[in-house]
Structure formats: C-alpha cells, structure tokens
Design a protein around this motif. Structure first.
Motif, PDB file in Angstrom:
ATOM      1  N   CYS A  88      13.902  -2.506   1.641  1.00  0.00           N
ATOM      2  CA  CYS A  88      12.786  -1.574   1.783  1.00  0.00           C
ATOM      3  C   CYS A  88      11.640  -2.278   2.499  1.00  0.00           C
ATOM      4  O   CYS A  88      11.611  -3.501   2.602  1.00  0.00           O
ATOM      5  N   ARG A  89      10.722  -1.481   3.013  1.00  0.00           N
ATOM      6  CA  ARG A  89       9.581  -1.993   3.764  1.00  0.00           C
ATOM      7  C   ARG A  89       8.297  -1.473   3.127  1.00  0.00           C
ATOM      8  O   ARG A  89       8.308  -0.473   2.411  1.00  0.00           O
ATOM      9  N   CYS A  90       7.183  -2.146   3.423  1.00  0.00           N
ATOM     10  CA  CYS A  90       5.894  -1.658   2.940  1.00  0.00           C
ATOM     11  C   CYS A  90       4.778  -2.051   3.891  1.00  0.00           C
ATOM     12  O   CYS A  90       4.938  -2.944   4.718  1.00  0.00           O
ATOM     13  N   ASN A  91       3.674  -1.322   3.781  1.00  0.00           N
ATOM     14  CA  ASN A  91       2.471  -1.649   4.548  1.00  0.00           C
ATOM     15  C   ASN A  91       1.582  -2.541   3.710  1.00  0.00           C
ATOM     16  O   ASN A  91       1.383  -2.291   2.520  1.00  0.00           O
ATOM     17  N   ILE A 134       0.847  -1.192   0.000  1.00  0.00           N
ATOM     18  CA  ILE A 134       0.000   0.000   0.000  1.00  0.00           C
ATOM     19  C   ILE A 134       0.882   1.242   0.000  1.00  0.00           C
ATOM     20  O   ILE A 134       0.616   2.206  -0.694  1.00  0.00           O
ATOM     21  N   SER A 135       1.924   1.214   0.809  1.00  0.00           N
ATOM     22  CA  SER A 135       2.938   2.273   0.805  1.00  0.00           C
ATOM     23  C   SER A 135       4.277   1.621   1.099  1.00  0.00           C
ATOM     24  O   SER A 135       4.329   0.546   1.689  1.00  0.00           O
ATOM     25  N   HIS A 136       5.364   2.260   0.663  1.00  0.00           N
ATOM     26  CA  HIS A 136       6.682   1.670   0.927  1.00  0.00           C
ATOM     27  C   HIS A 136       7.698   2.756   1.256  1.00  0.00           C
ATOM     28  O   HIS A 136       7.506   3.928   0.961  1.00  0.00           O
ATOM     29  N   TRP A 137       8.796   2.349   1.892  1.00  0.00           N
ATOM     30  CA  TRP A 137       9.870   3.241   2.311  1.00  0.00           C
ATOM     31  C   TRP A 137      11.132   2.416   2.438  1.00  0.00           C
ATOM     32  O   TRP A 137      11.086   1.200   2.556  1.00  0.00           O
ATOM     33  N   ASP A 138      12.285   3.085   2.408  1.00  0.00           N
ATOM     34  CA  ASP A 138      13.534   2.347   2.555  1.00  0.00           C
ATOM     35  C   ASP A 138      13.847   2.155   4.032  1.00  0.00           C
ATOM     36  O   ASP A 138      13.266   2.807   4.899  1.00  0.00           O
TER      37      ASP A 138
END
Length: 164
Positions: free
Chosen positions: A111-114, A43-47
C-alpha cells in the motif's frame, strides 16, 4: 641576527598554519546541513492497485523559505510505501549545485500513503545555486540523470514553491 631570522620564519609559519586552519573551518561551516527533520505519518493511503488513479489526482510540492543562512523546507504529499518508517533527507552542495534526496527507510508494503515532511537547512550558500531534487530508494540511491526537479534558485525572492 640568526635569532631574528628564526623568529621571522616562526611567525611566517604560524601565520600560514593559522590561515589554513581558518580556511578549513570556513569550508566546513559553508557545507549545508539538515536539522529538525520531521514527518507527519500517513495522511491518506491506498493499495497499489489504485496507484495510477491516485497519482493523477494528488500532486505534491516542495517549498523553501529563505532566512539568511537558514532555510525552512517542506515536502507536501510525498508518495511513500505504507511501511516507510520515516522520511530521510540528504543534502549535498558542490560546485554551485545543491542536491536534495528524499527517501524512505523501508519499502516492502503493498500500500502507499501521502506524507508531509519538513526540515531546516543550515549554512546555506550566500548566492544563487542550481537545485536538484531526487527521490531515492531505501539506501538513498537515485538516478542522477532524472531529477524530479532541477532549476536555478535565487534566494532574494525569499521563497520558492515548486510542483513535486
């Protein structure tokens, strides 16, 4: 007379065998099982450099909606690696405690994500129970001493929503 005794023994043994099979079937039927497992994708991601800032802002939840022996469940905003492949869920029930473990298929990305995930639990117990929820690694291993949630669930409420 001998024939009557043999028939009586046969009836008694048949009765014992059929009741033990019935009890075995009841035990199998009463074990909760998962079906209809689905997840949304990122749904959203970030490093990984922004993990601390992101975790303060984005809190997830876990929801259970009870309908007889079937319960619809949903995790909202699971924090997963971008290469998670799919959300896996394992449910066990033992001695009045239901344990739910959610875990990714892969965890090698930077990276990570919801992700949101939903599923159905069938064959729910008919009474209150202790619920423990864990986040596991890719092999479903988790630290039994540190559940992300632990509490008593009363199904007569119809629904629970907990921060997760």
């Amino acid at each position: 007379m001998k024939q009557l005794i043999i028939q009586l023994i046969a009836i008694t043994l048949s009765s014992i065998i059929s009741s033990s099979c019935s009890n075995m079937e009841d035990a199998v039927i009463q074990n909760p099982c998962i079906s209809n497992l689905e997840n949304t994708g990122c749904i959203s991601h970030w490093d990984t450099d922004n993990v601390e800032r992101h975790s303060e802002v984005n809190k997830g939840s876990f929801e259970m909606l009870f309908d007889g022996q079937v319960t619809r469940c949903k995790f909202t905003s699971l924090d997963y690696p971008c290469d998670y492949e799919q959300v896996n869920v394992k449910v066990t029930y033992n001695d009045g405690t239901m344990t739910i473990v959610e875990y990714p298929s892969s965890d090698t990305a930077d990276c990570r994500c919801n992700i949101d995930a939903s599923f159905t639990i069938e064959n729910m117990p008919h009474h209150d129970f202790i619920l423990k929820i864990y986040h596991g690694d890719t092999e479903c291993n988790y630290d039994n001493a540190t559940p992300k949630y632990e509490g008593r669930v009363n199904q007569t409420d119809g629904k629970i929503i907990i921060p997760y």
